[in-house]
Enzyme design. Structure first.
Site, PDB file in Angstrom:
ATOM      1  N   ASP A  21      -8.786  -7.948  11.758  1.00  0.00           N
ATOM      2  CA  ASP A  21      -9.228  -9.293  11.386  1.00  0.00           C
ATOM      3  C   ASP A  21     -10.703  -9.465  11.728  1.00  0.00           C
ATOM      4  O   ASP A  21     -11.086  -9.408  12.894  1.00  0.00           O
ATOM      5  CB  ASP A  21      -8.366 -10.320  12.146  1.00  0.00           C
ATOM      6  CG  ASP A  21      -8.835 -11.751  11.914  1.00  0.00           C
ATOM      7  OD1 ASP A  21      -9.609 -11.977  10.955  1.00  0.00           O
ATOM      8  OD2 ASP A  21      -8.422 -12.633  12.691  1.00  0.00           O
ATOM      9  N   ASN A  23     -12.697 -12.201  10.940  1.00  0.00           N
ATOM     10  CA  ASN A  23     -13.237 -13.560  11.130  1.00  0.00           C
ATOM     11  C   ASN A  23     -12.388 -14.445  12.035  1.00  0.00           C
ATOM     12  O   ASN A  23     -12.565 -15.666  12.064  1.00  0.00           O
ATOM     13  CB  ASN A  23     -13.455 -14.249   9.767  1.00  0.00           C
ATOM     14  CG  ASN A  23     -12.134 -14.536   9.075  1.00  0.00           C
ATOM     15  OD1 ASN A  23     -11.091 -14.017   9.477  1.00  0.00           O
ATOM     16  ND2 ASN A  23     -12.161 -15.377   8.050  1.00  0.00           N
ATOM     17  N   ASP A  25      -9.159 -15.418  12.145  1.00  0.00           N
ATOM     18  CA  ASP A  25      -8.129 -16.373  11.718  1.00  0.00           C
ATOM     19  C   ASP A  25      -6.723 -15.782  11.834  1.00  0.00           C
ATOM     20  O   ASP A  25      -5.753 -16.356  11.350  1.00  0.00           O
ATOM     21  CB  ASP A  25      -8.395 -16.862  10.286  1.00  0.00           C
ATOM     22  CG  ASP A  25      -8.272 -15.752   9.261  1.00  0.00           C
ATOM     23  OD1 ASP A  25      -8.098 -14.581   9.680  1.00  0.00           O
ATOM     24  OD2 ASP A  25      -8.346 -16.034   8.049  1.00  0.00           O
ATOM     25  N   ASP A  29      -8.628  -8.523   7.168  1.00  0.00           N
ATOM     26  CA  ASP A  29      -9.462  -8.814   6.003  1.00  0.00           C
ATOM     27  C   ASP A  29     -10.465  -7.692   5.747  1.00  0.00           C
ATOM     28  O   ASP A  29     -10.498  -6.690   6.473  1.00  0.00           O
ATOM     29  CB  ASP A  29     -10.178 -10.163   6.200  1.00  0.00           C
ATOM     30  CG  ASP A  29     -10.885 -10.226   7.549  1.00  0.00           C
ATOM     31  OD1 ASP A  29     -11.486  -9.211   7.942  1.00  0.00           O
ATOM     32  OD2 ASP A  29     -10.812 -11.275   8.223  1.00  0.00           O
ATOM     33  N   ASP A  98      -4.701  -0.551  -5.301  1.00  0.00           N
ATOM     34  CA  ASP A  98      -3.307  -0.717  -5.700  1.00  0.00           C
ATOM     35  C   ASP A  98      -3.292  -1.393  -7.072  1.00  0.00           C
ATOM     36  O   ASP A  98      -4.009  -2.366  -7.287  1.00  0.00           O
ATOM     37  CB  ASP A  98      -2.584  -1.595  -4.674  1.00  0.00           C
ATOM     38  CG  ASP A  98      -1.176  -1.120  -4.392  1.00  0.00           C
ATOM     39  OD1 ASP A  98      -0.406  -0.976  -5.358  1.00  0.00           O
ATOM     40  OD2 ASP A  98      -0.839  -0.903  -3.217  1.00  0.00           O
ATOM     41  N   ASP A 201       1.934   0.632  -8.511  1.00  0.00           N
ATOM     42  CA  ASP A 201       3.104  -0.010  -7.926  1.00  0.00           C
ATOM     43  C   ASP A 201       4.305  -0.005  -8.879  1.00  0.00           C
ATOM     44  O   ASP A 201       4.160  -0.347 -10.058  1.00  0.00           O
ATOM     45  CB  ASP A 201       2.719  -1.470  -7.613  1.00  0.00           C
ATOM     46  CG  ASP A 201       3.760  -2.202  -6.810  1.00  0.00           C
ATOM     47  OD1 ASP A 201       3.953  -1.848  -5.644  1.00  0.00           O
ATOM     48  OD2 ASP A 201       4.377  -3.145  -7.350  1.00  0.00           O
ATOM     49  N   GLU A 255       4.073   4.965  -7.740  1.00  0.00           N
ATOM     50  CA  GLU A 255       5.253   4.727  -6.914  1.00  0.00           C
ATOM     51  C   GLU A 255       6.428   4.888  -7.866  1.00  0.00           C
ATOM     52  O   GLU A 255       6.733   3.996  -8.639  1.00  0.00           O
ATOM     53  CB  GLU A 255       5.238   3.324  -6.306  1.00  0.00           C
ATOM     54  CG  GLU A 255       6.377   3.147  -5.317  1.00  0.00           C
ATOM     55  CD  GLU A 255       6.654   1.691  -4.960  1.00  0.00           C
ATOM     56  OE1 GLU A 255       7.286   1.458  -3.923  1.00  0.00           O
ATOM     57  OE2 GLU A 255       6.276   0.787  -5.715  1.00  0.00           O
ATOM     58  N   HIS A 325       3.804   0.979   3.871  1.00  0.00           N
ATOM     59  CA  HIS A 325       4.015  -0.414   4.261  1.00  0.00           C
ATOM     60  C   HIS A 325       5.425  -0.926   3.948  1.00  0.00           C
ATOM     61  O   HIS A 325       5.759  -2.052   4.280  1.00  0.00           O
ATOM     62  CB  HIS A 325       2.990  -1.302   3.552  1.00  0.00           C
ATOM     63  CG  HIS A 325       3.174  -1.270   2.057  1.00  0.00           C
ATOM     64  ND1 HIS A 325       2.926  -0.146   1.300  1.00  0.00           N
ATOM     65  CD2 HIS A 325       3.623  -2.201   1.188  1.00  0.00           C
ATOM     66  CE1 HIS A 325       3.212  -0.399   0.054  1.00  0.00           C
ATOM     67  NE2 HIS A 325       3.634  -1.642  -0.062  1.00  0.00           N
ATOM     68  N   ASP A 326       6.234  -0.117   3.268  1.00  0.00           N
ATOM     69  CA  ASP A 326       7.607  -0.515   2.949  1.00  0.00           C
ATOM     70  C   ASP A 326       8.639   0.219   3.805  1.00  0.00           C
ATOM     71  O   ASP A 326       9.841   0.044   3.604  1.00  0.00           O
ATOM     72  CB  ASP A 326       7.936  -0.191   1.480  1.00  0.00           C
ATOM     73  CG  ASP A 326       7.105  -1.000   0.502  1.00  0.00           C
ATOM     74  OD1 ASP A 326       6.726  -2.138   0.834  1.00  0.00           O
ATOM     75  OD2 ASP A 326       6.831  -0.477  -0.607  1.00  0.00           O
TER      76      ASP A 326
END
Ligand code: GLC
Ligand code: CA
Length: 554
Positions: A21, A23, A25, A29, A98, A201, A255, A325-326
């Protein structure tokens, strides 16, 4: 035009929401990524696959795109993105974006327009009349990959639209030539901005069987055969390749559920002009039944699957990955009960994958051995986990404890906890409370600590990748399994123009006997890589120690 650079490349996957991150929050990012480019470079990887950063209402964390030509506000601006890609290229790192084009977000302008029956965009999506009296039943029995029916009724037009994922992810109608041209234009837009390729994807879902016939319902109601590698799949990808991919020195990876060693030639051979490579998922299914029910990991089965890909012609480039990530983290899946040998186990897994004939992928955090997280029910953030829990609460609450057990092994959330950079607040991921909980083990498992120790998993990744780079025998060599039936040892020989590599990996947290194969002859032998300081300098029959992993040059 095509150099096929990906044959000697190692690719690092970034899931931007959870990487860094910039910034404060609590959400990862692009500025966060920019701040870590030297780190990424230091790993020795050649390219980054960046999960989606396009404009999105985030129903599925960016896999629901509302504007393909702009960046999500939470992630930054197009200028940030340009700075990021320049920073990558100046370090010799390529960027794979992606490409999510089986569906868009329901907030994409095309879909908003498409709700109007008379709009020229109506045909961009798959709209159908319902069945039964008044058309109040969905057009067919297909189910969404995220639980429930794959159709949503739209009051405004009195018809249903297809969504193979969430109802906020309507499927595009690839039968419409305009849609196909839009996709090619999107790809070319990003190529012209400098990207080096695409990860496509759920690309094998784009062509649905004519007439959208009912599927055979099977538990867990996913993987319907009526849209996987459908009738026009090859035609559409070939066309996209002609209009876009082939015009650049690009690489693509699909994928590709449904592409197996049996049909891979038609999908990825250099002669066919479609995709360069695909991810297949069969090896990820070894420790689950029907993709969800936890099962015991069987190394012999796992090797058999990977070996079939290795035996494809050299003009078909395999990929190898243990995480994304899955998927849950690889250590608890493939290394059994590793106890306090977590890093040795991670080195064993890394060694087993890096020397195959394949383009290897590393998922953020894999290089420091991040693990699954002990989530409570309220900690799950992923739409798939949340939908599954809600459905079970509604349909059969008695199954809830079992569902929780399954999620602890299978949930996609495990890969999405914030990257563990330091032992400090929020694991150094952010100065604010992160959007998703940090795995409490960040105090022991983090980049800062790994950097300090020469013998850390992180430094082993660097050594292994440096050793791998540019080696003909790794890129082009034949692959032969040694002791294919062994459930403890993953060993193989690579051979190219008289050079051989012998890779030996003990997958178990116990000592295992290893015998030199009877038919193996060699004059010279040199130890090239190992995860123990005192591994024998030459190949010999030996007792492999817990998770011992060795590469010899013969
Ligand atoms: C792919 C992505 C996954 C996403 C789905 C729908 O499987 O990897 O994260 O949820 O497609 O876009
Ligand atoms: Ca942020």
């Amino acid at each position: 035009m095509k150099t096929r650079w990906y044959k000697d490349a190692v690719i690092y996957q970034i899931y931007p929401r959870s990487f860094c991150d910039g910034n404060g929050d609590g959400i990862g990012d692009i500025r966060g990524i920019i701040s870590k480019l030297d780190y990424i470079k230091s790993l020795g990887v050649d390219a980054v696959w960046l999960s989606p950063v396009y404009k999105s209402p985030n129903d599925d964390n960016g896999y629901d795109i509302s504007d393909y030509r702009d960046i999500m506000d939470e992630f930054g601006t197009l200028d940030d993105w340009k700075e990021m890609i320049d920073g990558m290229h100046s370090r010799g790192i390529r960027l794979i974006m992606d490409l999510v084009v089986n569906h868009t977000s329901d907030e994409h302008a095309w879909f908003v327009e498409s709700k109007n029956k008379d709009s020229e965009y109506r045909d961009y999506y798959i709209w159908q009349k319902g069945r039964g009296k008044n058309g109040k039943k969905p057009p067919n029995n297909w189910t969404s990959n995220f639980v429930g029916p794959a159709w949503e009724y739209d009051e405004q037009s009195g018809e249903w639209y297809l969504h193979l994922f969430s109802k906020k992810q309507p499927d595009l109608n690839w039968e419409n030539p305009k849609v196909r041209q839009e996709v090619a234009d999107i790809c070319n837009y990003w190529f012209d901005l400098g990207v080096d390729g695409f990860r496509c994807d759920v690309i094998t879902y784009i062509s649905k069987k004519d007439g959208l016939p009912n599927g055979k319902l099977k538990f867990p109601l996913i993987g319907d055969e009526n849209y996987i590698v459908g009738p026009n799949y090859h035609k559409y990808i070939h066309e996209l390749n002609e209009r876009s991919f082939s015009r650049y020195d690009s690489m693509t990876v699909g994928e590709s559920i449904g592409i197996t060693p049996d049909n891979a030639f038609d999908a990825i051979d250099e002669s066919v002009g479609e995709l360069d490579t695909v991810f297949s998922f069969d090896h990820m299914g070894v420790d689950f039944k029907m993709n969800v029910i936890p099962a015991k990991f069987n190394l012999a089965k796992y090797k058999k699957i990977l070996n079939r890909w290795q035996q494809l012609p050299k003009t078909c480039q395999p990929t190898i990955f243990l995480e994304n990530h899955d998927q849950p983290r690889c250590l608890p899946r493939f290394s059994g009960d590793y106890g306090d040998r977590r890093e040795l186990a991670g080195m064993a897994l890394a060694t087993s994958m890096f020397f195959m004939r394949a383009t290897p992928y590393i998922y953020q955090g894999q290089e420091i051995g991040m693990t699954n997280c002990d989530f409570k029910q309220e900690d799950y953030k992923d739409i798939m986990s949340v939908n599954a829990l809600n459905m079970i609460k509604k349909v059969c609450p008695l199954l809830l404890p079992y569902a929780r057990k399954v999620l602890l092994k299978r949930a996609r959330d495990h890969a999405r906890t914030p990257m563990q950079w330091t032992a400090g607040d929020n694991a150094g991921f952010s100065t604010a409370k992160p959007w998703m909980m940090v795995n409490p083990n960040y105090k022991e498992i983090n980049v800062e600590d790994s950097e300090k120790r020469n013998d850390s998993l992180l430094n082993f990744y660097r050594k292994a990748l440096a050793y791998r780079k540019g080696k003909d025998v790794v890129i082009n060599g034949d692959f032969k399994l040694v002791y294919p039936k062994s459930k403890d040892i993953f060993a193989y020989i690579r051979e190219y123009e008289g050079k051989r590599l012998f890779v030996i990996v003990n997958f178990k947290n116990k000592q295992v006997n290893f015998k030199i194969p009877k038919d193996l002859t060699f004059d010279n032998c040199a130890l090239a890589l190992s995860n123990y300081a005192d591994t024998p300098q030459t190949l010999q029959s030996m007792k492999l120690r817990e998770y011992e992993a060795i590469v010899y040059e013969l």
